[in-house]
Design an enzyme around this catalytic site. Structure first.
Site, PDB file in Angstrom:
ATOM      1  N   SER A 235     -17.807  21.401 -21.538  1.00 50.64           N
ATOM      2  CA  SER A 235     -16.675  22.293 -22.407  1.00 50.64           C
ATOM      3  C   SER A 235     -16.427  23.482 -21.458  1.00 50.64           C
ATOM      4  CB  SER A 235     -17.372  22.962 -23.600  1.00 50.64           C
ATOM      5  OG  SER A 235     -16.529  23.521 -24.349  1.00 50.64           O
ATOM      6  N   ASP A 336     -12.006  14.864 -30.255  1.00 51.38           N
ATOM      7  CA  ASP A 336     -12.425  16.267 -30.152  1.00 51.38           C
ATOM      8  C   ASP A 336     -11.009  17.253 -30.187  1.00 51.38           C
ATOM      9  OD1 ASP A 336     -12.969  18.643 -28.712  1.00 51.38           O
ATOM     10  OD2 ASP A 336     -13.995  17.840 -26.882  1.00 51.38           O
ATOM     11  N   HIS A 368     -16.197  17.232 -30.459  1.00 49.53           N
ATOM     12  CA  HIS A 368     -16.793  18.080 -29.357  1.00 49.53           C
ATOM     13  C   HIS A 368     -18.188  18.297 -29.451  1.00 49.53           C
ATOM     14  CE1 HIS A 368     -15.761  21.104 -26.315  1.00 49.53           C
ATOM     15  NE2 HIS A 368     -16.552  21.939 -26.716  1.00 49.53           N
TER      16      HIS A 368
END
EC number: 3.1.1.n2
Length: 427
Positions: A235, A336, A368
């Site tokens: 991320s 995501d 995600h």
């Protein structure tokens, strides 16, 4: 894996750096150690098998002192983070979106708490975890090491930069990944770094680069192979790590003084990352990370180009430096919504356009948090985990054999709680 990239063994070895050695010595000694290395005139301890009864007294004293240091450090970090949280709240003000996200995050964490508690217990009490090793002189310049239980030779190493929206990142977020990779004879170094508002993006990239340098130059003292180091980010951590890697390649091309080189990295794994700030600013605003906060984190819109790896590749100098990069594999879930998978797609295209070795692996229907949390907590087969391990062990026949015989990973959270958590995840 989906046609994993083949990597070449780098010729350059990592040599010890001359900083924070006393801190290494404080956290490194354990029951299975022996003096074998000198850095900056002070002894380090390399993990080996066997015990010496003569050392039990000093070790007992050390463990007592270490526990006291851990308590003091935990108290100091709690005080620091509490103060930063109030400062962050002043930045955020009152907003419907982020308050809704905070409530969802609280519920999400509660649903996954059975797994988090098991991981936390191992994090604090496992002898295979070395916590809060200092790698620099700035606040939060610390890393955690996850070590395999056996000492039969040097191990491959993963340097992991955690996510957290550049605001709530913490080295312990990588503990589950670290423990599971350590079970496959892979050392994992989880880096902590300054988050906003304690620091902005340039501070984060600097911290990550310094942490990578520390690992490259010192990991052999912990049983790691300095010629088998992999860089990974998740991320926001994937964005920070990519910035650090590209910046280092550019410095290397220009002949600037550096403490580590990109040739020391066997491959880069980017998990669910964002690499173009111009495309992300409005997306994040609509999801609760308001534009004003995002601009503060990224040091204003004038810095977007500098900290957008995809955009930087258009610069002729940076594009040329991309030839120095290690093989890059970007992993992303097709569902995501926190960071759309197009971020990894377009970054892969940009890398390939300048001649870098880049590959994209998409996981159909994954969100995600599926890839990084729900799937690992579920236990059993995990595509992402298997793909990463297969690349790391690609040139290690013994490692591949052990992987094929490894027992399934245990389930840490009931399936019902995992499904509920997926539905309310704020990410």
């Amino acid at each position: 894996m989906h046609s994993p990239l083949q990597t070449q063994q780098p010729e350059q070895r990592c040599w010890p750096m001359t900083s924070t050695v006393s801190e290494i010595e404080e956290v490194l000694p354990d029951e299975d150690s022996d003096r074998t290395t000198l850095l900056n005139g002070e002894p380090l301890r390399r993990r080996v098998s066997g015990k010496s009864p003569v050392d039990e007294g000093p070790r007992r004293i050390f463990r007592q002192q270490s526990f006291g240091r851990d308590i003091g450090h935990a108290a100091a970090e709690t005080y620091l983070i509490t103060g930063l949280s109030f400062k962050l709240l002043r930045y955020l003000g009152v907003g419907y979106r982020w308050m809704t996200k905070l409530l969802a995050l609280t519920c999400y964490a509660m649903l996954l708490m059975p797994g988090f508690l098991q991981v936390a217990y191992s994090y604090f009490f496992s002898k295979q975890v070395r916590r809060s090793i200092v790698y620099g002189d700035q606040p939060r310049n610390r890393l955690d090491l996850y070590l395999p239980s056996n000492n039969d030779g040097l191990k491959p190493v993963v340097v992991f930069v955690t996510g957290g929206a550049w605001i709530i990142g913490y080295k312990a977020w990588g503990s589950l990944l670290g423990m599971q990779l350590a079970e496959r004879d892979i050392i994992v170094a989880c880096l902590d770094y300054r988050n906003f508002p304690q620091g902005t993006i340039s501070d984060m990239v600097t911290d990550a680069s310094q942490g990578i340098s520390f690992v490259c130059n010192n990991i052999s003292a912990f049983g790691g192979d300095p010629n088998r180091i992999y860089l990974m980010g998740q991320s926001a951590g994937a964005h920070i790590a990519a910035c650090a890697l590209l910046e280092q390649a550019t410095k290397e091309l220009k002949g600037e003084s550096i403490s580590w080189t990109v040739s020391q990295i066997k491959a880069y794994f980017g998990l669910s990352g964002g690499y173009n700030l111009y495309k992300l600013v409005d997306h994040f605003h609509n999801r609760g990370l308001y534009r004003s906060i995002f601009l503060s984190i990224m040091e204003g819109e004038e810095s977007f180009e500098k900290f957008s790896p995809e955009v930087r590749l258009k610069d002729p100098v940076v594009g040329k430096a991309a030839s120095l990069l290690p093989p890059i594999i970007l992993f992303h879930g097709s569902s995501d919504y926190s960071i759309p998978c197009d971020e990894s797609k377009t970054f892969t295209d940009a890398l390939q356009a300048v001649g870098a070795k880049a590959e994209l692996v998409l996981y159909s229907g994954k969100t995600h948090t599926d890839l990084f949390l729900q799937d690992p907590l579920r236990g059993g087969k995990d595509e992402l985990f298997d793909d990463i391990v297969s690349v790391i062990h690609a040139e290690d026949n013994d490692g591949l054999t052990k992987d094929s015989l490894a027992p399934p990973r245990k389930r840490l959270v009931p399936e019902l709680l995992l499904k509920l958590a997926r539905e309310i995840s704020p990410f």
